[in-house]
Design an enzyme around this catalytic site. Structure first.
Site, short mmCIF file in Angstrom:
data_model
loop_
_atom_site.label_atom_id
_atom_site.label_comp_id
_atom_site.label_asym_id
_atom_site.label_seq_id
_atom_site.Cartn_x
_atom_site.Cartn_y
_atom_site.Cartn_z
N CYS A 113 40.12 86.63 59.68
CA CYS A 113 39.27 85.64 60.36
C CYS A 113 38.74 86.14 61.70
CB CYS A 113 40.02 84.33 60.55
SG CYS A 113 40.69 83.71 59.00
N HIS A 252 37.19 79.86 66.01
CA HIS A 252 37.42 79.96 64.57
C HIS A 252 37.82 78.58 64.05
CE1 HIS A 252 38.53 81.19 60.68
NE2 HIS A 252 39.83 81.08 60.86
N ASN A 282 37.85 76.48 56.29
CA ASN A 282 38.04 77.81 56.90
C ASN A 282 37.36 78.85 56.01
OD1 ASN A 282 39.01 80.26 57.82
ND2 ASN A 282 41.14 79.60 57.98
N1 COA Z 1 48.61 67.15 50.77
C1 COA Z 1 49.66 66.34 50.98
N2 COA Z 1 50.83 66.77 51.49
C2 COA Z 1 50.90 68.07 51.82
C3 COA Z 1 49.84 68.96 51.62
C4 COA Z 1 48.66 68.46 51.07
N3 COA Z 1 47.58 69.22 50.85
N4 COA Z 1 50.22 70.19 52.04
C5 COA Z 1 51.47 70.08 52.49
N5 COA Z 1 51.89 68.79 52.33
C6 COA Z 1 53.19 68.22 52.67
C7 COA Z 1 54.30 69.24 52.75
O1 COA Z 1 54.82 69.49 51.48
C8 COA Z 1 55.28 68.56 53.67
O2 COA Z 1 56.02 67.63 52.92
P1 COA Z 1 57.60 67.42 53.21
O3 COA Z 1 57.67 66.95 54.64
O4 COA Z 1 57.99 66.41 52.20
O5 COA Z 1 58.21 68.77 53.02
C9 COA Z 1 54.39 67.78 54.63
O6 COA Z 1 53.12 67.65 53.98
C10 COA Z 1 54.20 68.44 55.96
O7 COA Z 1 53.88 69.79 55.71
P2 COA Z 1 53.65 70.80 56.87
O8 COA Z 1 53.39 72.17 56.32
O9 COA Z 1 54.74 70.64 57.87
O10 COA Z 1 52.30 70.21 57.48
P3 COA Z 1 51.55 70.63 58.79
O11 COA Z 1 51.38 69.47 59.67
O12 COA Z 1 52.11 71.87 59.41
O13 COA Z 1 50.09 71.00 58.21
C11 COA Z 1 48.78 72.94 57.66
C12 COA Z 1 49.95 72.03 57.27
C13 COA Z 1 48.69 74.08 56.68
C14 COA Z 1 47.51 72.09 57.58
C15 COA Z 1 48.97 73.44 59.12
O14 COA Z 1 50.29 73.93 59.27
C16 COA Z 1 48.01 74.54 59.49
O15 COA Z 1 46.82 74.32 59.56
N6 COA Z 1 48.52 75.73 59.80
C17 COA Z 1 47.69 76.85 60.16
C18 COA Z 1 47.09 77.45 58.91
C19 COA Z 1 45.94 78.36 59.20
O16 COA Z 1 45.29 78.25 60.20
N7 COA Z 1 45.66 79.28 58.29
C20 COA Z 1 44.55 80.16 58.39
C21 COA Z 1 44.75 81.21 59.37
S1 COA Z 1 43.23 82.03 59.71
#
Ligand code: COA
Length: 325
Positions: A113, A252, A282
């Site tokens: 990215c 980004h 993204n």
């Molecule tokens: N829909 C519903 N629930 C979801 C889900 C979805 N699409 N994806 C994950 N969950 C659930 C998980 O299973 C978890 O459930 P649990 O508590 O029962 O285990 C809960 O939601 C929380 O998950 P978590 O991973 O802690 O959520 P989060 O608040 O960290 O959000 C992301 C997840 C991926 C959106 C976030 O961490 C993020 O954006 N991270 C950076 C990723 C990124 O930038 N990547 C690209 C880099 S260039």
């Protein structure tokens, strides 16, 4: 006084939209969860026969037309991508062929990215050194090739697209004022494509496994916020400016909450931050390139604006530039 500046911009987005409602039919998720946790409402998906180079060429043609430059006038083409049509030839060579830019050197950059800003800074050096006059920098991704459509934690995040710009010498106190590129390979495990050559054969089915994105979202989130805030701060210092001097930040577009946290860390109001993640998700390297195009078209960036471009990506790599428009 002359500097290297952006003299033309282009973009291309595939027609097909994939909404959160569409994803509700594929995995156990909801429109409400996706919007609250990421800010994304829909993203674009390239067609089966549409390749990364096709997206790249379309954005490039628009940038060249905006710059009023004939492809024959290009000395250099750099494409930032982590989703090339194939390992070789490079996407840059495919673009060169399609444009008939026969006088240009061409190569790809792989910086996830951060690819667009890595490519921008690289192209700038070639022009500053006097080796080349006009460079085309493209960021193009068909990142959906690497999506596991059964993995709800990643499939909701990404989309396809391309953005391009033409770089050349510009007169006056404008252009790309400062550059910052950084890498923290120790965080490489937080996001990767599990490639076929590491685990080529599914031991149960004995079939070849397609490479897929694997990600530790929560951990990545924290590193992303710190890396982007640090990169922006260094680039602004290197430009001899203060954060108060900045009119528009084009970050980004990985997660609206990451963007908000970076703005808070920098002490900048959200009104100064350009966000379009709701429409495209993204798009890896292409995110900043498309956001820059839209920010200029929407007049959020005008002649004289001080702009910060800032990014992070898998690797982990981060980068920032200050541009005086
Ligand atoms: N829909 C519903 N629930 C979801 C889900 C979805 N699409 N994806 C994950 N969950 C659930 C998980 O299973 C978890 O459930 P649990 O508590 O029962 O285990 C809960 O939601 C929380 O998950 P978590 O991973 O802690 O959520 P989060 O608040 O960290 O959000 C992301 C997840 C991926 C959106 C976030 O961490 C993020 O954006 N991270 C950076 C990723 C990124 O930038 N990547 C690209 C880099 S260039």
């Amino acid at each position: 006084m002359s500097n290297v500046g952006i003299i033309g911009l282009g973009h291309y987005l595939p027609k097909k939209k994939l909404t959160n409602a569409d994803l509700e039919k594929l995995v156990d998720t909801s429109d409400e969860w996706i919007i609250t946790r990421t800010g994304i409402r829909e993203r674009r998906v390239a067609g089966r026969k549409e390749r990364t180079s096709d997206l790249a060429v379309r954005s490039a043609r628009q940038a060249l037309s905006d710059a009023k430059l004939d492809p024959a006038g290009l000395d250099l083409i750099i494409v930032a991508t982590i989703s090339p049509d194939s390992n070789f030839p490079s996407v840059a060579c495919l673009v060169q062929k399609a444009l008939r830019a026969d006088n240009a050197a061409a190569f790809d950059i792989s910086a996830a990215c951060s690819g667009f800003l890595y490519a921008l800074t690289t192209a700038k050096q070639f022009i500053l050194s006097g080796l080349y006059r006009n460079a085309l920098v493209i960021a193009a991704e068909k990142i959906t090739n690497f999506i596991d459509w059964n993995d709800r934690s990643t499939c909701i995040l990404f989309g396809d697209g391309a953005g391009a710009c033409v770089l050349s010498k510009v007169k006056g106190p404008r252009g790309i004022i400062s550059d910052y590129m950084h890498a923290q390979g120790r965080f490489g495990d937080l996001m990767m494509v599990k490639s076929a050559d590491r685990e080529p054969l599914d031991q149960k089915t004995k079939t070849m496994q397609a490479p897929r994105i694997a990600m530790q979202g929560k951990e990545l989130f924290k590193v992303a916020v710190n890396s982007m805030a640090d990169a922006a701060t260094v680039a602004v210092q290197k430009a001899g400016m203060k954060l108060d001097d900045i009119d528009c930040v084009v970050p980004h577009q990985a997660n609206d909450r990451i963007i908000a946290a970076v703005a808070k860390k920098l002490g900048l109001p959200k009104s100064k931050i350009f966000v379009n993640i709701d429409k495209y998700g993204n798009m890896s390297a292409a995110s900043i390139a498309v956001a820059l195009y839209e920010a200029v078209k929407q007049k959020k960036i005008k002649r004289g604006s001080n702009v910060v471009l800032v990014t992070f990506g898998a690797g982990l790599v981060s980068a920032a530039n200050v541009v005086k428009w």
